[in-house]
Design a protein around this motif. Structure first.
Motif, PDB file in Angstrom:
ATOM      1  N   ILE A   1       2.987  10.365  -8.315  1.00 20.41           N
ATOM      2  CA  ILE A   1       3.138   9.456  -7.172  1.00 20.41           C
ATOM      3  C   ILE A   1       2.066   8.379  -7.307  1.00 20.41           C
ATOM      4  CG2 ILE A   1       2.816   9.270  -4.664  1.00 20.41           C
ATOM      5  CD1 ILE A   1       3.911  12.147  -4.464  1.00 20.41           C
ATOM      6  N   SER A   2       2.400   7.133  -6.952  1.00 22.13           N
ATOM      7  CA  SER A   2       1.415   6.073  -7.067  1.00 22.13           C
ATOM      8  C   SER A   2       1.755   4.916  -6.131  1.00 22.13           C
ATOM      9  CB  SER A   2       1.329   5.582  -8.525  1.00 22.13           C
ATOM     10  OG  SER A   2       0.190   4.766  -8.725  1.00 22.13           O
ATOM     11  N   THR A   3       0.987   3.849  -6.225  1.00 22.22           N
ATOM     12  CA  THR A   3       1.208   2.614  -5.472  1.00 22.22           C
ATOM     13  C   THR A   3       1.374   1.464  -6.456  1.00 22.22           C
ATOM     14  OG1 THR A   3      -1.149   2.069  -5.382  1.00 22.22           O
ATOM     15  CG2 THR A   3      -0.255   3.419  -3.573  1.00 22.22           C
ATOM     16  N   ALA A   4       1.838   0.327  -5.962  1.00 23.69           N
ATOM     17  CA  ALA A   4       2.032  -0.831  -6.836  1.00 23.69           C
ATOM     18  C   ALA A   4       0.714  -1.269  -7.475  1.00 23.69           C
ATOM     19  CB  ALA A   4       2.650  -1.977  -6.046  1.00 23.69           C
ATOM     20  N   ALA A   5      -0.357  -1.291  -6.700  1.00 21.64           N
ATOM     21  CA  ALA A   5      -1.645  -1.730  -7.249  1.00 21.64           C
ATOM     22  C   ALA A   5      -2.146  -0.783  -8.333  1.00 21.64           C
ATOM     23  CB  ALA A   5      -2.679  -1.851  -6.132  1.00 21.64           C
TER      24      ALA A   5
ATOM     25  N   HIS B   1      -7.198   5.791  -7.283  1.00 22.35           N
ATOM     26  CA  HIS B   1      -7.426   6.646  -6.123  1.00 22.35           C
ATOM     27  C   HIS B   1      -6.157   6.965  -5.350  1.00 22.35           C
ATOM     28  CE1 HIS B   1     -11.630   6.165  -6.926  1.00 22.35           C
ATOM     29  NE2 HIS B   1     -11.642   4.876  -6.637  1.00 22.35           N
ATOM     30  N   GLU B   2      -5.114   6.157  -5.527  1.00 23.38           N
ATOM     31  CA  GLU B   2      -3.868   6.373  -4.791  1.00 23.38           C
ATOM     32  C   GLU B   2      -2.782   7.018  -5.655  1.00 23.38           C
ATOM     33  OE1 GLU B   2      -3.999   5.909  -1.615  1.00 23.38           O
ATOM     34  OE2 GLU B   2      -6.023   5.060  -1.811  1.00 23.38           O
ATOM     35  N   THR B   3      -3.168   7.487  -6.831  1.00 19.89           N
ATOM     36  CA  THR B   3      -2.227   8.124  -7.746  1.00 19.89           C
ATOM     37  C   THR B   3      -2.484   9.623  -7.746  1.00 19.89           C
ATOM     38  OG1 THR B   3      -2.176   6.147  -9.121  1.00 19.89           O
ATOM     39  CG2 THR B   3      -1.386   8.181 -10.126  1.00 19.89           C
ATOM     40  N   SER B   4      -1.405  10.413  -7.710  1.00 22.90           N
ATOM     41  CA  SER B   4      -1.554  11.863  -7.632  1.00 22.90           C
ATOM     42  C   SER B   4      -0.435  12.560  -8.384  1.00 22.90           C
ATOM     43  CB  SER B   4      -1.557  12.326  -6.166  1.00 22.90           C
ATOM     44  OG  SER B   4      -0.346  11.952  -5.511  1.00 22.90           O
ATOM     45  N   PHE B   5      -0.665  13.833  -8.639  1.00 23.49           N
ATOM     46  CA  PHE B   5       0.322  14.688  -9.308  1.00 23.49           C
ATOM     47  C   PHE B   5       0.375  15.993  -8.513  1.00 23.49           C
ATOM     48  CE2 PHE B   5       1.600  17.717 -12.716  1.00 23.49           C
ATOM     49  CZ  PHE B   5       2.799  17.104 -13.082  1.00 23.49           C
ATOM     50  N   PRO B   6       1.208  16.016  -7.467  1.00 23.86           N
ATOM     51  CA  PRO B   6       1.224  17.171  -6.558  1.00 23.86           C
ATOM     52  C   PRO B   6       1.651  18.464  -7.240  1.00 23.86           C
ATOM     53  CG  PRO B   6       2.329  15.265  -5.595  1.00 23.86           C
ATOM     54  CD  PRO B   6       2.124  14.961  -7.041  1.00 23.86           C
ATOM     55  N   ASP B   7       1.244  19.585  -6.651  1.00 25.23           N
ATOM     56  CA  ASP B   7       1.717  20.881  -7.113  1.00 25.23           C
ATOM     57  C   ASP B   7       3.227  20.951  -6.968  1.00 25.23           C
ATOM     58  OD1 ASP B   7      -0.858  21.662  -7.656  1.00 25.23           O
ATOM     59  OD2 ASP B   7      -1.138  22.707  -5.746  1.00 25.23           O
ATOM     60  N   ALA B   8       3.851  21.801  -7.764  1.00 24.00           N
ATOM     61  CA  ALA B   8       5.312  21.864  -7.822  1.00 24.00           C
ATOM     62  C   ALA B   8       5.961  22.124  -6.467  1.00 24.00           C
ATOM     63  CB  ALA B   8       5.737  22.942  -8.817  1.00 24.00           C
ATOM     64  N   ALA B   9       5.330  22.919  -5.623  1.00 31.32           N
ATOM     65  CA  ALA B   9       5.937  23.278  -4.338  1.00 31.32           C
ATOM     66  C   ALA B   9       5.772  22.192  -3.275  1.00 31.32           C
ATOM     67  CB  ALA B   9       5.341  24.581  -3.827  1.00 31.32           C
ATOM     68  N   VAL B  10       5.000  21.160  -3.570  1.00 31.96           N
ATOM     69  CA  VAL B  10       4.731  20.107  -2.585  1.00 31.96           C
ATOM     70  C   VAL B  10       5.782  19.013  -2.681  1.00 31.96           C
ATOM     71  CG1 VAL B  10       3.102  18.317  -1.861  1.00 31.96           C
ATOM     72  CG2 VAL B  10       2.260  20.560  -2.615  1.00 31.96           C
ATOM     73  N   THR B  11       6.444  18.728  -1.561  1.00 35.99           N
ATOM     74  CA  THR B  11       7.440  17.642  -1.548  1.00 35.99           C
ATOM     75  C   THR B  11       6.956  16.437  -0.747  1.00 35.99           C
ATOM     76  OG1 THR B  11       8.547  18.594   0.384  1.00 35.99           O
ATOM     77  CG2 THR B  11       9.363  19.249  -1.783  1.00 35.99           C
TER      78      THR B  11
ATOM     79  N   ALA C   1       0.807  -1.221   0.000  1.00 32.33           N
ATOM     80  CA  ALA C   1       0.000   0.000   0.000  1.00 32.33           C
ATOM     81  C   ALA C   1       0.840   1.271   0.000  1.00 32.33           C
ATOM     82  CB  ALA C   1      -0.915   0.012   1.224  1.00 32.33           C
ATOM     83  N   ASP C   2       2.155   1.160   0.080  1.00 32.88           N
ATOM     84  CA  ASP C   2       3.012   2.345   0.139  1.00 32.88           C
ATOM     85  C   ASP C   2       2.952   3.162  -1.145  1.00 32.88           C
ATOM     86  OD1 ASP C   2       3.846   1.776   2.684  1.00 32.88           O
ATOM     87  OD2 ASP C   2       5.861   1.131   2.140  1.00 32.88           O
ATOM     88  N   HIS C   3       3.067   4.489  -0.975  1.00 39.22           N
ATOM     89  CA  HIS C   3       3.133   5.417  -2.101  1.00 39.22           C
ATOM     90  C   HIS C   3       4.598   5.735  -2.406  1.00 39.22           C
ATOM     91  CE1 HIS C   3      -0.819   6.064  -0.244  1.00 39.22           C
ATOM     92  NE2 HIS C   3      -1.239   6.434  -1.441  1.00 39.22           N
ATOM     93  N   VAL C   4       4.926   5.825  -3.689  1.00 38.96           N
ATOM     94  CA  VAL C   4       6.289   6.168  -4.104  1.00 38.96           C
ATOM     95  C   VAL C   4       6.249   7.120  -5.294  1.00 38.96           C
ATOM     96  CG1 VAL C   4       7.332   4.018  -3.275  1.00 38.96           C
ATOM     97  CG2 VAL C   4       6.414   4.124  -5.612  1.00 38.96           C
ATOM     98  N   ARG C   5       7.328   7.849  -5.478  1.00 38.39           N
ATOM     99  CA  ARG C   5       7.471   8.667  -6.679  1.00 38.39           C
ATOM    100  C   ARG C   5       7.754   7.720  -7.846  1.00 38.39           C
ATOM    101  NH1 ARG C   5       7.505  13.593  -4.455  1.00 38.39           N
ATOM    102  NH2 ARG C   5       8.736  13.996  -2.570  1.00 38.39           N
ATOM    103  N   ILE C   6       7.030   7.891  -8.953  1.00 39.47           N
ATOM    104  CA  ILE C   6       7.147   6.947 -10.063  1.00 39.47           C
ATOM    105  C   ILE C   6       7.924   7.501 -11.254  1.00 39.47           C
ATOM    106  CG2 ILE C   6       5.073   5.707  -9.387  1.00 39.47           C
ATOM    107  CD1 ILE C   6       3.605   7.157 -11.708  1.00 39.47           C
TER     108      ILE C   6
END
Length: 419
Positions: free
Chosen positions: A312-316, A245-255, A108-113
């Motif tokens: 950012i996403s998860t394996a699933a 639902h676990e995939t995102s594209f954060p704003d540039a300033a968000v780390t 369930a972990d999120h990682v930068r892809i």
């Protein structure tokens, strides 16, 4: 996404991010390419060759042991895999969320892809073409008059890495900036301006060179044509329809990375790994002896990757995306066929090298992409003929010997699956 990716090693090269900047796995790392292509019924199978189906999904010992052994050999703190075939699914984890900790990584972990984001960008461009809102055979100058030689570079050549435009993430000044000011928030316009500053590699359409500049340009064109921020286009066109639902594209300033997530690690610096991810012999020996450890780069700004590697996403979710990318869920049959048939050799002199097309790569019988940026490396791919999905991520972008962990593990798994 750096130079390594030119080998398609860290990724198909170029860095995502950076060579890492590239973000596709190189030929040297993808030795399984020749093996699986010879064993598949895909377009890469020689005429008359009998296709070989993947073996039934092994129970725990086979794939799981191979996954754990390879992850340990590559010295990644943690790794996750998912393999799906018509016979079932196997997921497995290895190691911990931190380099010296004991908290295990999770599926369930999120990682930068990293550069897997390029497939998002490419898919939206193809959807816009399908809707008649842009022409991928048109010169990029029609959308961005500031592109050097833009009257002779098509959107297709941006998508398939044959524009010749310089990859901004290969420049010394850029990598020095990443080391000196890892918190710097880059704008897309700054990135393309840096790419335009250097001479082109070759005339458009005459060669292949992985370039993040191409994909950042396409991200800007999406915003211009679709009249919404890139993240919104991803969300409405890709993430929501596929229930990612676990995939995102954060704003540039968000780390920040959504919880749960591991920390991300790398050896060396951006400058020291520009020409090779492998540590010098003395440092390699020290790393193998455990006297030097990778450093934590989780909180460095990923803004320099944007449309080329910022998701950012998860394996699933990556497994769902890898299948949709290759089975035509998000494109009509004509455009999906056009995409898969667009794949060309990245290195005609090396049969083991991956192929690359309209923001999609081909590794033997599977289509997908790799992703890499400091701290993380990932792989997702799908065989549309045999309905096999392979996803791997690691919280180390390159092993001490330079190999990309997730791609190397995936290579082993695919080799086993296809016998």
């Amino acid at each position: 996404m750096k130079q390594a990716e030119e080998e398609l090693g860290p990724e198909l090269s170029g860095r995502a991010g950076v060579s890492r900047r590239a973000v596709l796995v190189g030929a040297a790392a993808w030795g399984v390419g020749a093996l699986v292509s010879a064993c598949s019924g895909s377009p890469s199978t020689p005429p008359g060759a009998a296709p070989v189906d993947p073996a039934p999904l092994p129970e725990s010992p086979a794939l799981r042991a191979q996954f754990e052994q390879t992850a340990k050999e590559l010295m990644t703190p943690g790794a996750v895999m998912i393999v799906r075939t018509p016979d079932g699914e196997l997921s497995a984890t290895y190691g911990s969320r931190t380099d010296t900790g004991s908290e295990p990584v999770s599926v369930a972990d999120h990682v930068r892809i990293g550069s897997i984001t390029k497939t998002f960008t490419g898919t939206v461009i193809l959807q816009l073409a399908q809707e008649g809102k842009l022409d991928i055979d048109a010169p990029v100058a029609e959308y961005r008059p500031d592109v050097p030689n833009g009257k002779n570079i098509t959107l297709t050549q941006l998508l398939n890495m044959r524009s010749g435009l310089y990859n901004y993430s290969e420049s010394l000044e850029f990598n020095q900036s990443l080391d000196d000011d890892p918190a710097k928030v880059w704008t897309p316009e700054e990135l393309v301006a840096l790419g335009f500053k250097y001479p082109a590699y070759f005339s458009p359409g005459t060669d292949y060179h992985y370039s993040n500049t191409n994909i950042v340009l396409l991200g800007l064109i999406i915003e211009q044509v679709d009249k919404q921020p890139l993240g919104s286009a991803y969300r409405t066109r890709l993430f929501t329809p596929l229930a990612l639902h676990e995939t995102s594209f954060p704003d540039a300033a968000v780390t920040a990375i959504p919880t749960p997530h591991p920390r991300g690690y790398m050896y060396g610096t951006n400058v020291s790994t520009m020409s090779s991810e492998a540590l010098p012999p003395d440092q390699l020996a020290a790393a193998q002896a455990g006297t030097i450890r990778p450093h934590d780069v989780t909180d460095a700004s990923p803004s320099w990757t944007w449309a080329a590697g910022g998701a950012i996403s998860t394996a699933a979710d990556l497994a769902t995306w890898g299948r949709a990318l290759s089975d035509g869920t998000l494109l009509n049959p004509m455009w999906q066929r056009k995409r898969l048939e667009s794949v060309q050799p990245t290195n005609p002199g090396s049969p083991a090298a991956p192929g690359y097309g309209l923001a999609i790569a081909k590794f033997g019988p599977v289509y997908g992409h790799t992703g890499e940026l400091p701290g993380f490396q990932s792989f997702t791919a799908y065989d549309p003929d045999r309905k096999v999905t392979v996803v791997v991520w690691a919280n180390l972008n390159a092993a001490p010997d330079g190999r990309p962990p997730a791609s190397t593990i995936a290579q082993k798994l695919i080799g086993t699956l296809y016998g």
